[in-house]
Design a protein around this motif. Structure first.
Motif, PDB file in Angstrom:
ATOM      1  N   LYS A  92       0.843  -1.198   0.000  1.00  0.00           N
ATOM      2  CA  LYS A  92       0.000   0.000   0.000  1.00  0.00           C
ATOM      3  C   LYS A  92       0.874   1.242   0.000  1.00  0.00           C
ATOM      4  O   LYS A  92       1.785   1.373   0.802  1.00  0.00           O
ATOM      5  CB  LYS A  92      -0.929   0.000   1.222  1.00  0.00           C
ATOM      6  CG  LYS A  92      -1.886   1.187   1.243  1.00  0.00           C
ATOM      7  CD  LYS A  92      -2.944   1.050   2.331  1.00  0.00           C
ATOM      8  CE  LYS A  92      -2.355   1.188   3.705  1.00  0.00           C
ATOM      9  NZ  LYS A  92      -3.384   1.191   4.754  1.00  0.00           N
ATOM     10  N   GLU A  93       0.575   2.176  -0.901  1.00  0.00           N
ATOM     11  CA  GLU A  93       1.340   3.412  -0.996  1.00  0.00           C
ATOM     12  C   GLU A  93       0.650   4.583  -0.319  1.00  0.00           C
ATOM     13  O   GLU A  93       1.301   5.411   0.304  1.00  0.00           O
ATOM     14  CB  GLU A  93       1.632   3.741  -2.463  1.00  0.00           C
ATOM     15  CG  GLU A  93       2.566   2.739  -3.132  1.00  0.00           C
ATOM     16  CD  GLU A  93       3.124   3.239  -4.459  1.00  0.00           C
ATOM     17  OE1 GLU A  93       2.624   4.264  -4.970  1.00  0.00           O
ATOM     18  OE2 GLU A  93       4.059   2.602  -4.976  1.00  0.00           O
ATOM     19  N   ASP A  94      -0.685   4.654  -0.433  1.00  0.00           N
ATOM     20  CA  ASP A  94      -1.414   5.751   0.213  1.00  0.00           C
ATOM     21  C   ASP A  94      -2.903   5.429   0.205  1.00  0.00           C
ATOM     22  O   ASP A  94      -3.337   4.462  -0.446  1.00  0.00           O
ATOM     23  CB  ASP A  94      -1.170   7.077  -0.509  1.00  0.00           C
ATOM     24  CG  ASP A  94      -0.887   8.207   0.477  1.00  0.00           C
ATOM     25  OD1 ASP A  94      -1.619   8.281   1.498  1.00  0.00           O
ATOM     26  OD2 ASP A  94       0.055   8.974   0.253  1.00  0.00           O
ATOM     27  N   GLU A  95      -3.689   6.260   0.918  1.00  0.00           N
ATOM     28  CA  GLU A  95      -5.127   6.034   1.002  1.00  0.00           C
ATOM     29  C   GLU A  95      -5.837   7.338   1.316  1.00  0.00           C
ATOM     30  O   GLU A  95      -5.217   8.328   1.718  1.00  0.00           O
ATOM     31  CB  GLU A  95      -5.454   4.992   2.083  1.00  0.00           C
ATOM     32  CG  GLU A  95      -5.134   5.445   3.489  1.00  0.00           C
ATOM     33  CD  GLU A  95      -5.472   4.393   4.537  1.00  0.00           C
ATOM     34  OE1 GLU A  95      -5.503   3.204   4.193  1.00  0.00           O
ATOM     35  OE2 GLU A  95      -5.698   4.790   5.705  1.00  0.00           O
ATOM     36  N   ILE A  96      -7.156   7.334   1.126  1.00  0.00           N
ATOM     37  CA  ILE A  96      -7.997   8.473   1.476  1.00  0.00           C
ATOM     38  C   ILE A  96      -9.322   7.942   1.995  1.00  0.00           C
ATOM     39  O   ILE A  96      -9.805   6.895   1.548  1.00  0.00           O
ATOM     40  CB  ILE A  96      -8.216   9.411   0.258  1.00  0.00           C
ATOM     41  CG1 ILE A  96      -8.902  10.695   0.692  1.00  0.00           C
ATOM     42  CG2 ILE A  96      -9.003   8.722  -0.832  1.00  0.00           C
ATOM     43  CD1 ILE A  96      -8.977  11.742  -0.396  1.00  0.00           C
ATOM     44  N   ILE A  97      -9.891   8.657   2.973  1.00  0.00           N
ATOM     45  CA  ILE A  97     -11.163   8.268   3.574  1.00  0.00           C
ATOM     46  C   ILE A  97     -12.259   9.200   3.080  1.00  0.00           C
ATOM     47  O   ILE A  97     -12.109  10.425   3.116  1.00  0.00           O
ATOM     48  CB  ILE A  97     -11.089   8.296   5.116  1.00  0.00           C
ATOM     49  CG1 ILE A  97     -10.053   7.290   5.609  1.00  0.00           C
ATOM     50  CG2 ILE A  97     -12.458   7.983   5.730  1.00  0.00           C
ATOM     51  CD1 ILE A  97      -9.830   7.331   7.107  1.00  0.00           C
ATOM     52  N   PHE A  98     -13.364   8.616   2.614  1.00  0.00           N
ATOM     53  CA  PHE A  98     -14.517   9.383   2.160  1.00  0.00           C
ATOM     54  C   PHE A  98     -15.657   9.160   3.144  1.00  0.00           C
ATOM     55  O   PHE A  98     -16.025   8.023   3.441  1.00  0.00           O
ATOM     56  CB  PHE A  98     -14.945   8.951   0.754  1.00  0.00           C
ATOM     57  CG  PHE A  98     -16.106   9.729   0.204  1.00  0.00           C
ATOM     58  CD1 PHE A  98     -15.889  10.922  -0.471  1.00  0.00           C
ATOM     59  CD2 PHE A  98     -17.406   9.282   0.369  1.00  0.00           C
ATOM     60  CE1 PHE A  98     -16.950  11.644  -0.982  1.00  0.00           C
ATOM     61  CE2 PHE A  98     -18.473  10.002  -0.144  1.00  0.00           C
ATOM     62  CZ  PHE A  98     -18.245  11.185  -0.817  1.00  0.00           C
ATOM     63  N   GLU A  99     -16.229  10.260   3.648  1.00  0.00           N
ATOM     64  CA  GLU A  99     -17.334  10.174   4.597  1.00  0.00           C
ATOM     65  C   GLU A  99     -18.653  10.401   3.861  1.00  0.00           C
ATOM     66  O   GLU A  99     -18.836  11.428   3.198  1.00  0.00           O
ATOM     67  CB  GLU A  99     -17.174  11.193   5.719  1.00  0.00           C
ATOM     68  CG  GLU A  99     -15.989  10.899   6.636  1.00  0.00           C
ATOM     69  CD  GLU A  99     -16.037  11.709   7.919  1.00  0.00           C
ATOM     70  OE1 GLU A  99     -17.143  12.117   8.305  1.00  0.00           O
ATOM     71  OE2 GLU A  99     -14.966  11.927   8.511  1.00  0.00           O
TER      72      GLU A  99
END
Length: 287
Positions: free
Chosen positions: A225-232
């Motif tokens: 895994k290189e990066d991530e983002i959280i969507f609400e």
């Protein structure tokens, strides 16, 4: 009398014995836009401790069988015009320098692949193939929704994007309980002119979603895994009682109050009338 072929074989065997080999690091990793080094060193023997290099040829191979495309060459004191971005790792390299490592000054996706290093000295020759694996890190993912404002209990889609990576990676979806939703998504990978990949993944929700948060993570070709983002997801609206019953209640209360006042007034009028009649009857009885 020995034949010419036999003499040539004996001479070649002696030469190869003098120069043991060209030793290269078998696998090399290069990062896009940075310098990459293919390490190769000529190993000599005690029979020829101080050889002179006559020829060095670095070739980019498109397949193990082809002759390759010359990217850097030195032959009997003369330089072949090198391709842009290729040079010896040692800027002061000369024919007595056994370090023949190749430096790629600005690594591109096109530099990924196999390279052959050919060395000929006055004491023998050798060639070896080494590999360069080019990598580029993906950008931080971005997520947006269609429609832009998600309405509860309606169909919606989350779209995650990440670009600028190499080799081809993947986008994966997780909910707030770490359960993976990737199988419910569709991913598309497109390659730009510079060879880098853009990843796009669509996660479809039918009649709203169960969870409040979803994570889109980008993984490289090695599975890291290189990066991530959280969507609400938007919060569901609060349940409020309908306004119509409240208005009805207000009207009923007003009618009750008005009715009570009218009944009270009527009672007062009847009492006053009854009292007046009684007083009148009393006066009549006196006369």
């Amino acid at each position: 009398m020995a034949s010419g072929g036999t003499l040539l074989f004996i001479f070649t065997a002696l030469c190869v014995t003098a120069v043991k080999s060209v030793e290269c690091k078998t696998k090399n990793v290069g990062h896009y836009g940075q310098q990459s080094l293919l390490e190769c060193v000529v190993k000599t023997s005690t029979d020829a401790p101080d050889p002179t290099i006559r020829t060095v040829a670095w070739k980019k191979l498109t397949s193990p069988e082809d002759e390759g495309d010359l990217v850097l060459g030195f032959n009997r004191g003369k330089w072949d015009r090198p391709k842009r971005g290729y040079r010896f790792a040692d800027p002061s390299w000369d024919k007595k320098n056994m370090n023949v490592s190749l430096l790629i000054t600005n690594t591109a996706v096109a530099d990924d692949g196999d390279y052959e290093c050919i060395v000929i000295t006055d004491s023998g020759d050798d060639n070896v193939v080494t590999t360069l694996k080019v990598q580029a890190r993906y950008s931080v993912p971005t997520v947006h929704s269609i429609p832009e404002k998600i309405v509860p209990n309606t169909d919606s889609t989350l779209i995650c994007e990440s670009h600028g990576g190499y080799p081809k990676g993947t986008l994966r979806w997780f909910d707030e309980e770490k359960y993976e939703w990737t199988r419910s998504s569709e991913m598309e990978a497109t390659q730009s002119d510079d060879g880098l990949f853009q990843l796009t993944s669509r996660l479809l929700f039918l009649q709203g979603s169960t969870f409040q948060k979803y994570t889109c993570a980008v993984f490289n070709a090695s599975g890291s895994k290189e990066d991530e983002i959280i969507f609400e997801m938007p919060a569901p609206p609060r349940l409020t009682p309908p306004s119509e019953p409240i208005e009805i209640c207000k009207i009923v209360v007003r009618l009750v109050v008005i009715g009570s006042l009218m009944v009270g007034l009527l009672c007062v009028l009847l009492f006053c009338r009854w009292k007046a009649q009684r007083e009148y009857s009393f006066l009549v009885s006196l006369i």
